[in-house]
Write a protein that holds these residues in place. Structure first.
Motif, PDB file in Angstrom:
ATOM      1  N   GLY A 226      50.130  48.410  39.649  1.00 34.14           N
ATOM      2  CA  GLY A 226      51.112  47.788  38.765  1.00 34.14           C
ATOM      3  C   GLY A 226      50.615  47.743  37.344  1.00 34.14           C
ATOM      4  O   GLY A 226      49.404  47.682  37.086  1.00 34.14           O
ATOM      5  N   MET A 227      51.544  47.765  36.382  1.00 37.39           N
ATOM      6  CA  MET A 227      51.198  47.680  34.964  1.00 37.39           C
ATOM      7  C   MET A 227      51.220  46.219  34.541  1.00 37.39           C
ATOM      8  O   MET A 227      52.230  45.535  34.660  1.00 37.39           O
ATOM      9  CB  MET A 227      52.200  48.482  34.135  1.00 37.39           C
ATOM     10  N   THR A 228      50.091  45.720  34.027  1.00 36.32           N
ATOM     11  CA  THR A 228      49.986  44.331  33.595  1.00 36.32           C
ATOM     12  C   THR A 228      49.065  44.274  32.370  1.00 36.32           C
ATOM     13  O   THR A 228      49.013  45.233  31.593  1.00 36.32           O
ATOM     14  CB  THR A 228      49.516  43.438  34.763  1.00 36.32           C
ATOM     15  N   ILE A 229      48.325  43.164  32.175  1.00 37.89           N
ATOM     16  CA  ILE A 229      47.473  42.959  31.000  1.00 37.89           C
ATOM     17  C   ILE A 229      46.026  42.784  31.445  1.00 37.89           C
ATOM     18  O   ILE A 229      45.751  42.161  32.478  1.00 37.89           O
ATOM     19  CB  ILE A 229      47.927  41.714  30.207  1.00 37.89           C
ATOM     20  N   ASP A 230      45.086  43.279  30.644  1.00 38.97           N
ATOM     21  CA  ASP A 230      43.671  43.264  31.030  1.00 38.97           C
ATOM     22  C   ASP A 230      43.162  41.867  31.387  1.00 38.97           C
ATOM     23  O   ASP A 230      42.505  41.678  32.418  1.00 38.97           O
ATOM     24  CB  ASP A 230      42.801  43.905  29.941  1.00 38.97           C
ATOM     25  N   HIS A 231      43.453  40.848  30.545  1.00 43.91           N
ATOM     26  CA  HIS A 231      42.858  39.536  30.786  1.00 43.91           C
ATOM     27  C   HIS A 231      43.422  38.870  32.038  1.00 43.91           C
ATOM     28  O   HIS A 231      42.742  38.072  32.694  1.00 43.91           O
ATOM     29  CB  HIS A 231      43.007  38.621  29.563  1.00 43.91           C
ATOM     30  N   ILE A 232      44.655  39.224  32.416  1.00 40.48           N
ATOM     31  CA  ILE A 232      45.232  38.691  33.655  1.00 40.48           C
ATOM     32  C   ILE A 232      44.485  39.276  34.856  1.00 40.48           C
ATOM     33  O   ILE A 232      44.114  38.553  35.793  1.00 40.48           O
ATOM     34  CB  ILE A 232      46.736  39.006  33.730  1.00 40.48           C
ATOM     35  N   VAL A 233      44.231  40.575  34.822  1.00 35.50           N
ATOM     36  CA  VAL A 233      43.471  41.223  35.892  1.00 35.50           C
ATOM     37  C   VAL A 233      42.082  40.603  36.009  1.00 35.50           C
ATOM     38  O   VAL A 233      41.624  40.251  37.105  1.00 35.50           O
ATOM     39  CB  VAL A 233      43.351  42.741  35.645  1.00 35.50           C
ATOM     40  N   GLU A 234      41.399  40.445  34.872  1.00 34.80           N
ATOM     41  CA  GLU A 234      40.034  39.933  34.896  1.00 34.80           C
ATOM     42  C   GLU A 234      39.981  38.484  35.355  1.00 34.80           C
ATOM     43  O   GLU A 234      39.034  38.068  36.032  1.00 34.80           O
ATOM     44  CB  GLU A 234      39.393  40.079  33.515  1.00 34.80           C
ATOM     45  N   THR A 235      40.992  37.685  35.003  1.00 37.14           N
ATOM     46  CA  THR A 235      41.036  36.290  35.454  1.00 37.14           C
ATOM     47  C   THR A 235      41.107  36.219  36.972  1.00 37.14           C
ATOM     48  O   THR A 235      40.365  35.468  37.617  1.00 37.14           O
ATOM     49  CB  THR A 235      42.247  35.568  34.834  1.00 37.14           C
ATOM     50  N   PHE A 236      41.991  37.015  37.583  1.00 37.22           N
ATOM     51  CA  PHE A 236      42.105  37.034  39.045  1.00 37.22           C
ATOM     52  C   PHE A 236      40.856  37.632  39.695  1.00 37.22           C
ATOM     53  O   PHE A 236      40.388  37.143  40.736  1.00 37.22           O
ATOM     54  CB  PHE A 236      43.347  37.812  39.470  1.00 37.22           C
TER      55      PHE A 236
END
Length: 327
Positions: free
Chosen positions: A223-233
Motif C-alpha cells: 500500500g502507498m502511505t507515508i514513511d513516518h507512519i510505517v516507521e511508527t508501526f
C-alpha cells in the motif's frame, strides 16, 4: 523581645528572603529555566511527527511549554491561520508541509504576521525561502509499504505492481503524491505511469494511516502511505516496512516559519534547536528524513508551483478518469 529586636529580626528576614530570591533566580538562569514557564504557540499539520519533538524540546528547555494548534489540515488550517493573522492574533512558530497554499499565505502576510529569520544552523536547501521567511526542517516521503510476513526477500517495486504481482492499496484523494509524480516525470509520462500502475491489482482505500493498518492486517500485501507512519508501526513490532528505492519516491518538505508572536526569543531558539544535531536526531527518530540527510534512492521533492485552479481541476479530472472513478 522588645520592639527594636523585633525590627532587627524582620530586617534580617527581609535580607535573607532577598538573598534566597537572587539564589533561586541564578539557579534557574544557570539551568536555562525561568521560574514561571513561558508558552510557545505553534501551528502544525504534522502532529504525528511534531508532538514527540515538542516534548523533547520542553525537556531540554524546562522554562518553556509548547501549545500546539493542529485541529485542522490542508485548506482548513490555512483558512484558520489567515483568520488569526487578519485579526492580529499572532502565533510564535509554524511547522507546516510546504505547498502553494502555505507559500501564498506567507507571501500575503510578509512582515504582517510572518517575519524573516535566518537561523545560524540553517542547512543549504533548494526549497528554503530566498528572503528567509521559511526554512526546510525535514522531508516526508510517500512510502511503498509492504507486509513483511507476506513478502520476504526483495521489497516490492512499482514494476511489480504494474505486472500484477501483488494487490496494492492507494488513496484516490492523494493529490499531493499525484502532484509530485507530475513534477518528477512530466505530465505525459506521469499519465502513462498511472495507466500502467492502475492496470494492476488496485484496491482504493482512504487515509494513509488506514492503508498502513490494512497492510499490517493483510488485506493487501502492499500500500502507498507515508514513511513516518510505517516507521511508527514498525517500531511497535508490526510486520511492515517500505522500499526507499522504489522509483520514484515522491517527497514533500516541512518548513519552520517565524511568527510575529510575543515570544520571538524562544521562537528563534526553537527553530535553531530543530536544526541542531539534537533536534534533527529526534526528528529522524520519527521516521522522516532530516534536512541534512543525503536523499537515499530516487527521491523527487514536491515544490510549490503557481498553477491555476482550472488547470489543476483538469489534471485531477484526468486522474480520476484513469482511476475509473468518473466516466
Amino acid at each position: 523581645m522588645n520592639k527594636e529586636g523585633a525590627m532587627m529580626l524582620l530586617r534580617r528576614e527581609g535580607v535573607l528572603a532577598h538573598v534566597l530570591g537572587i539564589a533561586v533566580f541564578l539557579f534557574f538562569s544557570s539551568q536555562g529555566v525561568s521560574a514561571e514557564k513561558r508558552t510557545l504557540r505553534v501551528f502544525t499539520n504534522n502532529s504525528g511527527i511534531m508532538i514527540p519533538v515538542f516534548k523533547e524540546f520542553e525537556k531540554a528547555h524546562r522554562g518553556v511549554e509548547v501549545a500546539y494548534e493542529t485541529r485542522a489540515k490542508g485548506n482548513e488550517l490555512r483558512n484558520i491561520m489567515r483568520l488569526e493573522l487578519a485579526n492580529k492574533r499572532y502565533f510564535d512558530v509554524a511547522v507546516l508541509n510546504l505547498n502553494m497554499d502555505m507559500a501564498d499565505l506567507v507571501h500575503e502576510f510578509k512582515g504582517k504576521g510572518f517575519l524573516p529569520f535566518r537561523p545560524r544552523n540553517i542547512a543549504a536547501h533548494a526549497l528554503n525561502e530566498p528572503e528567509h521567511y521559511w526554512t526546510v526542517i525535514f522531508t516526508r516521503r510517500y512510502a511503498l509499504a509492504y507486509n513483511t510476513n507476506a513478502i520476504q526477500g526483495r521489497a516490492p517495486t512499482f514494476k511489480d505492481l504494474m505486472d500484477g504481482k501483488y494487490e496494492f492499496m492507494l488513496d484516490p484523494q492523494n493529490y499531493a503524491w499525484l502532484e509530485g509524480l507530475i513534477q518528477c516525470l512530466g505530465q505525459d509520462a506521469a499519465k502513462d505511469f498511472l495507466r500502467k500502475l492502475f492496470a494492476g491489482k488496485l484496491l482504493l482505500r482512504k487515509g494513509n494511516s488506514v492503508i498502513a493498518m490494512l497492510v499490517i492486517a493483510g488485506e493487501a500485501p502492499v500500500g502507498m502511505t507515508i514513511d513516518h507512519i510505517v516507521e511508527t508501526f514498525r517500531k511497535r513490532g508490526a510486520p511492515i516496512a517500505w522500499n526507499p528505492d522504489a522509483d520514484p519516491v515522491i517527497a514533500n518538505v516541512s518548513v519552520a516559519m517565524l511568527g510575529q508572536g510575543q515570544n520571538r526569543d524562544i521562537s528563534k531558539l526553537f527553530i535553531e534547536w530543530l536544526l541542531s544535531a539534537e533536534g534533527q536526531n529526534i526528528i529522524e527518530e520519527q521516521g522522516v528524513a532530516g534536512v541534512r540527510r543525503t536523499a537515499q534512492g530516487p527521491t523527487c521533492l514536491v515544490a510549490p508551483q503557481a498553477v491555476s485552479p482550472e488547470k489543476w481541476k483538469a489534471v485531477y479530472d484526468e486522474y480520476r478518469k484513469i482511476l475509473n472513478i468518473i466516466p
